[in-house]
Structures are given as C-alpha cells and as structure tokens.
Design a protein around this motif. Structure first.
Motif, PDB file in Angstrom:
ATOM      1  N   ALA A  91       0.852  -1.189   0.000  1.00 23.60           N
ATOM      2  CA  ALA A  91       0.000   0.000   0.000  1.00 23.60           C
ATOM      3  C   ALA A  91       0.891   1.244   0.000  1.00 23.60           C
ATOM      4  CB  ALA A  91      -0.896   0.020   1.230  1.00 23.60           C
ATOM      5  N   VAL A  92       0.246   2.380  -0.199  1.00 18.91           N
ATOM      6  CA  VAL A  92       0.910   3.650   0.070  1.00 18.91           C
ATOM      7  C   VAL A  92       0.654   3.980   1.544  1.00 18.91           C
ATOM      8  CG1 VAL A  92       1.050   6.106  -0.465  1.00 18.91           C
ATOM      9  CG2 VAL A  92       0.617   4.448  -2.296  1.00 18.91           C
ATOM     10  N   TYR A  93       1.716   4.247   2.265  1.00 16.29           N
ATOM     11  CA  TYR A  93       1.614   4.533   3.688  1.00 16.29           C
ATOM     12  C   TYR A  93       1.729   6.039   3.906  1.00 16.29           C
ATOM     13  CZ  TYR A  93       1.778  -0.374   4.929  1.00 16.29           C
ATOM     14  OH  TYR A  93       1.472  -1.706   5.078  1.00 16.29           O
ATOM     15  N   TYR A  94       0.766   6.566   4.659  1.00 19.49           N
ATOM     16  CA  TYR A  94       0.696   7.999   4.911  1.00 19.49           C
ATOM     17  C   TYR A  94       0.911   8.272   6.399  1.00 19.49           C
ATOM     18  CZ  TYR A  94      -1.515   8.331   0.318  1.00 19.49           C
ATOM     19  OH  TYR A  94      -1.787   8.268  -1.028  1.00 19.49           O
ATOM     20  N   CYS A  95       1.710   9.268   6.670  1.00 18.54           N
ATOM     21  CA  CYS A  95       1.919   9.757   8.021  1.00 18.54           C
ATOM     22  C   CYS A  95       0.860  10.813   8.329  1.00 18.54           C
ATOM     23  CB  CYS A  95       3.314  10.363   8.113  1.00 18.54           C
ATOM     24  SG  CYS A  95       3.696  11.180   9.655  1.00 18.54           S
ATOM     25  N   ASN A  96       0.411  10.835   9.569  1.00 15.69           N
ATOM     26  CA  ASN A  96      -0.590  11.798  10.003  1.00 15.69           C
ATOM     27  C   ASN A  96      -0.176  12.361  11.351  1.00 15.69           C
ATOM     28  OD1 ASN A  96      -3.247  11.928  11.944  1.00 15.69           O
ATOM     29  ND2 ASN A  96      -3.601  12.854   9.952  1.00 15.69           N
ATOM     30  N   ALA A  97      -0.434  13.648  11.551  1.00 19.06           N
ATOM     31  CA  ALA A  97      -0.122  14.257  12.845  1.00 19.06           C
ATOM     32  C   ALA A  97      -1.146  15.327  13.172  1.00 19.06           C
ATOM     33  CB  ALA A  97       1.281  14.856  12.829  1.00 19.06           C
ATOM     34  N   LEU A  98      -1.476  15.386  14.449  1.00 17.00           N
ATOM     35  CA  LEU A  98      -2.383  16.419  14.963  1.00 17.00           C
ATOM     36  C   LEU A  98      -1.501  17.496  15.583  1.00 17.00           C
ATOM     37  CD1 LEU A  98      -5.437  16.708  15.052  1.00 17.00           C
ATOM     38  CD2 LEU A  98      -5.399  15.779  17.361  1.00 17.00           C
ATOM     39  N   VAL A  99      -1.435  18.644  14.908  1.00 12.88           N
ATOM     40  CA  VAL A  99      -0.440  19.655  15.245  1.00 12.88           C
ATOM     41  C   VAL A  99      -1.105  20.971  15.631  1.00 12.88           C
ATOM     42  CG1 VAL A  99       1.519  20.989  14.383  1.00 12.88           C
ATOM     43  CG2 VAL A  99       1.214  18.614  13.644  1.00 12.88           C
ATOM     44  N   ARG A 100      -0.594  21.559  16.697  1.00 15.16           N
ATOM     45  CA  ARG A 100      -0.980  22.926  17.049  1.00 15.16           C
ATOM     46  C   ARG A 100       0.097  23.847  16.497  1.00 15.16           C
ATOM     47  NH1 ARG A 100      -1.567  25.456  23.193  1.00 15.16           N
ATOM     48  NH2 ARG A 100      -1.596  27.655  22.533  1.00 15.16           N
ATOM     49  N   PRO A 101      -0.238  24.618  15.478  1.00 13.64           N
ATOM     50  CA  PRO A 101       0.779  25.490  14.886  1.00 13.64           C
ATOM     51  C   PRO A 101       1.161  26.615  15.839  1.00 13.64           C
ATOM     52  CG  PRO A 101      -1.090  25.158  13.410  1.00 13.64           C
ATOM     53  CD  PRO A 101      -1.503  24.681  14.767  1.00 13.64           C
ATOM     54  N   SER A 102       2.363  27.118  15.675  1.00 11.56           N
ATOM     55  CA  SER A 102       2.788  28.275  16.453  1.00 11.56           C
ATOM     56  C   SER A 102       2.145  29.525  15.868  1.00 11.56           C
ATOM     57  CB  SER A 102       4.313  28.403  16.429  1.00 11.56           C
ATOM     58  OG  SER A 102       4.768  28.519  15.106  1.00 11.56           O
ATOM     59  N   GLY A 103       2.144  30.595  16.620  1.00 11.86           N
ATOM     60  CA  GLY A 103       1.561  31.826  16.110  1.00 11.86           C
ATOM     61  C   GLY A 103       0.300  32.242  16.797  1.00 11.86           C
ATOM     62  N   GLY A 104      -0.046  31.574  17.907  1.00 10.36           N
ATOM     63  CA  GLY A 104      -1.176  32.045  18.693  1.00 10.36           C
ATOM     64  C   GLY A 104      -2.421  31.201  18.618  1.00 10.36           C
ATOM     65  N   SER A 105      -2.504  30.257  17.656  1.00 11.10           N
ATOM     66  CA  SER A 105      -3.705  29.433  17.556  1.00 11.10           C
ATOM     67  C   SER A 105      -3.783  28.454  18.722  1.00 11.10           C
ATOM     68  CB  SER A 105      -3.701  28.659  16.243  1.00 11.10           C
ATOM     69  OG  SER A 105      -4.773  27.731  16.214  1.00 11.10           O
ATOM     70  N   TYR A 106      -4.999  28.233  19.225  1.00  9.55           N
ATOM     71  CA  TYR A 106      -5.207  27.255  20.287  1.00  9.55           C
ATOM     72  C   TYR A 106      -5.682  25.918  19.737  1.00  9.55           C
ATOM     73  CZ  TYR A 106      -4.821  31.134  23.568  1.00  9.55           C
ATOM     74  OH  TYR A 106      -4.376  32.208  24.293  1.00  9.55           O
ATOM     75  N   TYR A 107      -5.871  25.835  18.437  1.00  5.08           N
ATOM     76  CA  TYR A 107      -6.465  24.643  17.846  1.00  5.08           C
ATOM     77  C   TYR A 107      -5.422  23.739  17.222  1.00  5.08           C
ATOM     78  CZ  TYR A 107     -10.678  27.392  18.408  1.00  5.08           C
ATOM     79  OH  TYR A 107     -11.694  28.147  18.948  1.00  5.08           O
TER      80      TYR A 107
END
Length: 122
Positions: A91-107
């Motif tokens: 298969a094609v294997y995909y990496c996934n990450a749940l990231v809070r970006p820098s710059g003030g976002s809380y999400y």
C-alpha cells in the motif's frame, strides 16, 4: 505552515522488514497524536497505528504483533517498524499528525504526508 515528510518505503520480500520515518517541520507549537495510515489500490485509506503524545499506542488487528510505532518528540518524528511483512501489506503509507501550529492558535489541525510506497512481493 507544517509539513510532514515520510521516508523508508520500498520493495521487500514477504517475511522481510522495513522501517518508515516521518518528520514534522515548520511552525509547530505542539504535536498531539501521530500515526500511520495506508491505502491499497482500489481500497479506502485505513488506520494502521497511532501513538499519543503520552506514548500510548493503538494498532489495527491486521498488524498487531508485527508492526511497532514509536516517536521521538524532540525530533518531531514518528517511526513505523514493520516486521513479518505480507503481500497484503502492500500500500501507500501515509503519516498523520495532529499539530498545534505556532503563532497564537489554540487549535490542533490535521496534517498528512505525501505518502510512501511499500510493496511486499510473495
């Protein structure tokens, strides 16, 4: 922005091993869960395994006992050690990450790598 770059795919014979890596880079404040998904030709993308920031893991039944996920938080990198590979792991294997970006976002936002091909020959 945030980028995920995978490496380590390739062609291997059944019973062999491969190790995938995925590194997140860019404007990162924090990373929550990271994981690997895969998509075989003609099939939907499916979960392979995930690892929380705490280190707790989750595996699909089809890979339990053969695949091991780990992460290096200092390097923003997640690994997938794949042993006893089978042709059905192709298969094609995909990496996934749940990231809070820098710059003030809380999400936290969902990010994906470009995918790396894993082919297991019989």
């Amino acid at each position: 922005q945030v980028q995920l770059v995978e490496s380590g795919g390739g062609l291997v014979q059944a019973g062999g091993s491969l190790r995938l890596s995925c590194t997140a880079s860019g404007r990162i404040f924090a990373i929550n869960a990271m994981g690997w998904y895969r998509q075989a030709p003609g099939k939907q993308r499916e979960l392979v395994t995930t690892i929380a920031s705490s280190g707790s893991t989750n595996y699909a039944d089809s890979v339990k006992g053969r695949f091991t996920i780990s992460r290096d938080n200092a390097k923003n990198t997640v690994y997938l050690q794949m042993n006893s590979l089978k042709p059905e792991d192709t298969a094609v294997y995909y990496c996934n990450a749940l990231v809070r970006p820098s710059g003030g976002s809380y999400y936290y936002n969902d990010y994906w790598g470009q995918g790396t091909q894993v082919t297991v020959s019989s």
